[in-house]
Design a protein around this motif. Structure first.
Motif, short mmCIF file in Angstrom:
data_model
loop_
_atom_site.label_atom_id
_atom_site.label_comp_id
_atom_site.label_asym_id
_atom_site.label_seq_id
_atom_site.Cartn_x
_atom_site.Cartn_y
_atom_site.Cartn_z
N GLN A 52 0.83 -1.20 0.00
CA GLN A 52 0.00 0.00 0.00
C GLN A 52 0.86 1.26 0.00
O GLN A 52 0.57 2.24 -0.70
CB GLN A 52 -0.93 0.00 1.22
N VAL A 53 1.95 1.23 0.78
CA VAL A 53 2.84 2.40 0.83
C VAL A 53 3.50 2.64 -0.52
O VAL A 53 3.56 3.77 -1.02
CB VAL A 53 3.90 2.21 1.94
N VAL A 54 3.99 1.55 -1.14
CA VAL A 54 4.64 1.69 -2.46
C VAL A 54 3.64 2.22 -3.49
O VAL A 54 3.93 3.14 -4.27
CB VAL A 54 5.23 0.34 -2.91
N THR A 55 2.44 1.63 -3.50
CA THR A 55 1.41 2.08 -4.43
C THR A 55 1.05 3.55 -4.19
O THR A 55 0.92 4.34 -5.13
CB THR A 55 0.15 1.20 -4.31
N SER A 56 0.92 3.89 -2.92
CA SER A 56 0.56 5.27 -2.57
C SER A 56 1.65 6.24 -2.99
O SER A 56 1.36 7.34 -3.50
CB SER A 56 0.31 5.38 -1.06
N LEU A 57 2.92 5.85 -2.78
CA LEU A 57 4.02 6.74 -3.17
C LEU A 57 4.05 6.95 -4.68
O LEU A 57 4.28 8.08 -5.15
CB LEU A 57 5.35 6.16 -2.69
N LEU A 58 3.83 5.88 -5.44
CA LEU A 58 3.81 6.01 -6.90
C LEU A 58 2.66 6.90 -7.36
O LEU A 58 2.85 7.79 -8.20
CB LEU A 58 3.71 4.63 -7.54
N ILE A 59 1.48 6.65 -6.79
CA ILE A 59 0.32 7.47 -7.16
C ILE A 59 0.55 8.92 -6.73
O ILE A 59 0.23 9.86 -7.47
CB ILE A 59 -0.96 6.90 -6.53
N CYS A 60 1.10 9.09 -5.53
CA CYS A 60 1.35 10.44 -5.02
C CYS A 60 2.34 11.19 -5.90
O CYS A 60 2.13 12.37 -6.20
CB CYS A 60 1.85 10.36 -3.58
N ALA A 61 3.41 10.50 -6.30
CA ALA A 61 4.40 11.15 -7.17
C ALA A 61 3.79 11.57 -8.50
O ALA A 61 4.01 12.69 -8.98
CB ALA A 61 5.58 10.20 -7.40
N ALA A 62 3.00 10.65 -9.08
CA ALA A 62 2.35 10.99 -10.36
C ALA A 62 1.35 12.13 -10.18
O ALA A 62 1.27 13.04 -11.02
CB ALA A 62 1.65 9.75 -10.92
N ALA A 63 0.59 12.08 -9.08
CA ALA A 63 -0.41 13.13 -8.84
C ALA A 63 0.26 14.48 -8.59
O ALA A 63 -0.20 15.51 -9.10
CB ALA A 63 -1.28 12.74 -7.64
#
Length: 414
Positions: free
Chosen positions: A155-166
């Motif tokens: 979840q953290v990895v997914t969130s970081l990727l989504i956060c970076a893209a966002a």
């Protein structure tokens, strides 16, 4: 300053979005953690209820999996034991795919019972335990809780990727919005700087002349006023021009700051326009310009009489100045579709089309002929527009070589 303001705008937006994303992803991560814990707890209950199946065990507690197949099991590896009063294992039950030796299980039981709480994690192991007392029988349930860490990490990895893209996308959007939203501010700031520069330039000339003439007068202290009258007259003329410029600047400044409507009194606009034309008849005659008028009687407005008079004078002054030799100036006042329409038309050289949108800007001159030699500073039309806007009207200009130049002002009739 605009660049600094733009950066501050972007940083503020990015900070707010980052806080929102942090809050959202924190909630999602905590939710994933809770779901993983519930799955572990459900596995413990399953083992406690004695779910047993004959299957080749592939998971061995206390040993790392050799091929990683344990991650592919549909259920969480777990087992349950029943113990006696001496904390010895009476019965051992496992779920499909799990193998545990009696010695390993007893070691885990001893370690779990040494903990102060009836449930928790075994120190140094990815195992959670749960102690239950049912019908005077004691049970301990153990389950592999590595799935909790895996779920949280995923979840953290997914969130970081989504956060970076966002954040990257919003950064680009913020740059675009900052440029778009600050464009009027940037334009106003540039106009203000240009206004100050132009005003300083216009004031510099009369001040320089006044200082020069004052120096000449002071260099001949023995001369009488009559002998120095030429220089004193120059000083007076420049002081008058400077006063006129300052008055115009103050009028525009007050117009920019004021949020209230001008004085609203009934004004006979027909009489006002007629009265404003009379002083220009001699000026037109001296310039070889023919001045004609077509004034409809009885047209009234609600507004400030002095400001409206100043508006008419500005338009007439421009028309007479630039009508050209043997030119013609025509003033029309009529009612058109329920509105009072004032038109001031003059012959003479046409104003280039590219200059027309800028005529009402402060200190703007369309050509070299519109300068201080004609007594203007490029503020007249800006003042005229300010007066028209304050009275809820509209002003427009057209200019062609064939038809000449015409300024048209339209007021709502009240």
């Amino acid at each position: 300053m605009i660049q600094k303001l733009r950066r501050k705008f972007i940083l503020t937006n990015m900070a707010l979005v980052s806080l929102v994303l942090l809050a959202v992803f924190s909630v999602q991560t905590f939710s994933s953690f809770q779901r993983a814990r519930e799955q572990v707890y459900h596995a413990q209950l399953t083992a406690l209820n004695g779910i047993t199946r004959s299957s080749k065990p592939d998971f061995v507690f206390g040993k790392p999996p050799s091929d990683g197949r344990s991650q592919g099991f549909p259920s969480i590896p777990s087992f349950a034991v029943e113990i006696d009063d001496e904390h010895h294992i009476i019965a051992l039950q496992t779920v499909p795919g799990v193998s545990v030796t009696q010695e390993t299980a007893q070691s885990m039981v001893d370690q779990a019972l040494s903990q102060p709480s009836g449930h928790g994690n075994l120190p140094g192991q990815n195992l959670s335990y749960l102690f239950r007392l049912e019908n005077d029988r004691m049970f301990l349930v153990f389950a592999d809780n590595s799935s909790i860490g895996t779920a949280v990490r995923n979840q953290v990895v997914t969130s970081l990727l989504i956060c970076a893209a966002a954040l990257l996308a919003f950064y680009l959007i913020s740059r675009f919005l900052a440029k778009l939203s600050l464009r009027p501010v940037e334009q106003a700031w540039n106009q203000q700087r240009q206004f100050v520069a132009d005003a300083s330039h216009e004031l510099k000339t009369p001040v320089t002349v006044i200082l020069a003439n004052t120096g000449i007068v002071l260099s001949h202290p023995q001369d009488t006023v009559e002998q120095q009258s030429k220089w004193i007259t120059y000083i007076q003329d420049e002081a008058r021009q400077m006063k006129s410029l300052v008055d115009d600047l103050l009028f525009l400044a007050k117009s920019d700051v004021s949020r209230t409507a001008p004085i609203s009194n009934p004004v006979c606009f027909s009489d006002l326009v007629t009265g404003s034309i009379l002083p220009f008849e001699s000026v037109a005659f001296e310039n070889g310009v023919t001045l004609t008028e077509q004034i409809s009687p009885g047209l009234t407005l609600s507004g400030d009489e002095e400001q409206l008079r100043r508006l008419v004078v500005i338009l007439l002054d421009n028309a007479v100045k630039y009508a050209g030799e043997k030119g013609l100036v025509t003033v029309k006042l009529e009612e058109i579709q329920g509105k009072v329409c004032l038109s001031v038309h003059n012959t003479g050289p046409a104003i280039p089309e590219e200059h027309l949108p800028h005529l009402f800007e402060r200190f703007y001159r369309s050509d070299a002929s519109r300068n201080r030699d004609h007594g203007g500073y490029g503020l007249g039309l800006a003042i005229a527009k300010s007066i028209v806007d304050a009275h809820g009207g509209k002003i427009a200009v057209t200019s062609t070589p064939a038809d000449g130049t015409a300024f048209t002002v339209t007021f709502p009739k009240k």
